[in-house]
Motif scaffolding. Structure first.
Motif, PDB file in Angstrom:
ATOM      1  N   VAL A  23       6.364  -5.152   8.176  1.00 13.53           N
ATOM      2  CA  VAL A  23       5.073  -4.813   7.586  1.00 13.53           C
ATOM      3  C   VAL A  23       4.322  -6.120   7.375  1.00 13.53           C
ATOM      4  O   VAL A  23       4.720  -6.951   6.557  1.00 13.53           O
ATOM      5  CB  VAL A  23       5.253  -4.065   6.246  1.00 13.53           C
ATOM      6  N   ARG A  24       3.242  -6.303   8.133  1.00 12.17           N
ATOM      7  CA  ARG A  24       2.449  -7.533   8.037  1.00 12.17           C
ATOM      8  C   ARG A  24       1.463  -7.415   6.882  1.00 12.17           C
ATOM      9  O   ARG A  24       0.548  -6.604   6.920  1.00 12.17           O
ATOM     10  CB  ARG A  24       1.689  -7.764   9.352  1.00 12.17           C
ATOM     11  N   VAL A  25       1.669  -8.237   5.851  1.00 13.21           N
ATOM     12  CA  VAL A  25       0.793  -8.166   4.676  1.00 13.21           C
ATOM     13  C   VAL A  25      -0.428  -9.069   4.814  1.00 13.21           C
ATOM     14  O   VAL A  25      -1.353  -8.961   4.011  1.00 13.21           O
ATOM     15  CB  VAL A  25       1.561  -8.488   3.369  1.00 13.21           C
ATOM     16  N   ALA A  80      -3.809  -3.561   1.707  1.00 10.84           N
ATOM     17  CA  ALA A  80      -3.164  -2.439   1.014  1.00 10.84           C
ATOM     18  C   ALA A  80      -1.640  -2.589   1.070  1.00 10.84           C
ATOM     19  O   ALA A  80      -0.949  -2.288   0.092  1.00 10.84           O
ATOM     20  CB  ALA A  80      -3.594  -1.115   1.630  1.00 10.84           C
ATOM     21  N   GLU A  81      -1.132  -3.073   2.184  1.00 10.98           N
ATOM     22  CA  GLU A  81       0.312  -3.293   2.305  1.00 10.98           C
ATOM     23  C   GLU A  81       0.759  -4.437   1.398  1.00 10.98           C
ATOM     24  O   GLU A  81       1.841  -4.400   0.829  1.00 10.98           O
ATOM     25  CB  GLU A  81       0.723  -3.561   3.754  1.00 10.98           C
ATOM     26  N   ARG A  82      -0.074  -5.477   1.266  1.00  3.43           N
ATOM     27  CA  ARG A  82       0.255  -6.573   0.339  1.00  3.43           C
ATOM     28  C   ARG A  82       0.356  -6.022  -1.081  1.00  3.43           C
ATOM     29  O   ARG A  82       1.300  -6.345  -1.804  1.00  3.43           O
ATOM     30  CB  ARG A  82      -0.780  -7.699   0.399  1.00  3.43           C
ATOM     31  N   GLU A  83      -0.590  -5.189  -1.479  1.00  2.00           N
ATOM     32  CA  GLU A  83      -0.544  -4.588  -2.812  1.00  2.00           C
ATOM     33  C   GLU A  83       0.708  -3.741  -2.987  1.00  2.00           C
ATOM     34  O   GLU A  83       1.352  -3.778  -4.036  1.00  2.00           O
ATOM     35  CB  GLU A  83      -1.790  -3.727  -3.046  1.00  2.00           C
ATOM     36  N   ARG A  84       1.072  -2.988  -1.955  1.00  2.00           N
ATOM     37  CA  ARG A  84       2.276  -2.154  -2.007  1.00  2.00           C
ATOM     38  C   ARG A  84       3.519  -3.026  -2.146  1.00  2.00           C
ATOM     39  O   ARG A  84       4.430  -2.722  -2.912  1.00  2.00           O
ATOM     40  CB  ARG A  84       2.351  -1.292  -0.744  1.00  2.00           C
ATOM     41  N   MET A  85       3.557  -4.153  -1.400  1.00  2.00           N
ATOM     42  CA  MET A  85       4.696  -5.074  -1.477  1.00  2.00           C
ATOM     43  C   MET A  85       4.831  -5.648  -2.881  1.00  2.00           C
ATOM     44  O   MET A  85       5.927  -5.672  -3.446  1.00  2.00           O
ATOM     45  CB  MET A  85       4.538  -6.221  -0.474  1.00  2.00           C
ATOM     46  N   VAL A  86       3.727  -6.107  -3.457  1.00  2.00           N
ATOM     47  CA  VAL A  86       3.761  -6.698  -4.795  1.00  2.00           C
ATOM     48  C   VAL A  86       4.205  -5.656  -5.828  1.00  2.00           C
ATOM     49  O   VAL A  86       5.020  -5.957  -6.709  1.00  2.00           O
ATOM     50  CB  VAL A  86       2.394  -7.313  -5.159  1.00  2.00           C
ATOM     51  N   ALA A  87       3.715  -4.433  -5.698  1.00  2.00           N
ATOM     52  CA  ALA A  87       4.116  -3.375  -6.627  1.00  2.00           C
ATOM     53  C   ALA A  87       5.603  -3.057  -6.478  1.00  2.00           C
ATOM     54  O   ALA A  87       6.296  -2.838  -7.471  1.00  2.00           O
ATOM     55  CB  ALA A  87       3.279  -2.124  -6.382  1.00  2.00           C
ATOM     56  N   ARG A  88       6.082  -3.075  -5.267  1.00  2.00           N
ATOM     57  CA  ARG A  88       7.473  -2.710  -4.995  1.00  2.00           C
ATOM     58  C   ARG A  88       8.439  -3.847  -5.318  1.00  2.00           C
ATOM     59  O   ARG A  88       9.495  -3.626  -5.895  1.00  2.00           O
ATOM     60  CB  ARG A  88       7.568  -2.331  -3.514  1.00  2.00           C
ATOM     61  N   ALA A  89       8.080  -5.091  -4.935  1.00  2.00           N
ATOM     62  CA  ALA A  89       8.991  -6.237  -5.083  1.00  2.00           C
ATOM     63  C   ALA A  89       8.732  -7.031  -6.361  1.00  2.00           C
ATOM     64  O   ALA A  89       9.577  -7.821  -6.774  1.00  2.00           O
ATOM     65  CB  ALA A  89       8.866  -7.162  -3.874  1.00  2.00           C
TER      66      ALA A  89
END
Length: 93
Positions: A40-42, A47-56
């Motif tokens: 997943v390229r953030v 939106a994927e960067r936000e998802r990564m930060v929320a998840r990790a």
């Protein structure tokens, strides 16, 4: 490069950017183990960067997940491997 999942192992997800040397190292290590992953390229999708930060709960890349387990970054992945805890995780334990 996105790979197809390896049969019998939990899905591996790597959150990455194009210019991250640790992302490349993580992918090379996984490839050397015969594993596949979903990348997943953030850097191209906010939106994927936000998802990564929320998840990790981290902003750095790579962020690596095996199934629902947050492994962390490349150094965390290598520490897990050295401690002998990566293979059981990949086996679904």
């Amino acid at each position: 490069m996105s790979e197809t999942p390896t049969v019998g192992t939990p899905d591996i997800t790597l959150y990455t950017t194009a210019i991250c040397p640790y992302c490349v190292a993580a992918k090379n290590f996984l490839k050397s183990k015969g594993l596949s992953w979903r990348e997943v390229r953030v850097d191209t999708d906010p939106a994927e960067r936000e998802r990564m930060v929320a998840r990790a709960r981290r902003t750095s890349v790579p962020q690596i997940f095996i199934g629902d387990v947050h492994v962390g970054g490349y150094d965390d992945l290598m520490a897990l491997h050295r401690e002998g805890r990566l293979e059981p995780l990949l086996a679904g334990a």
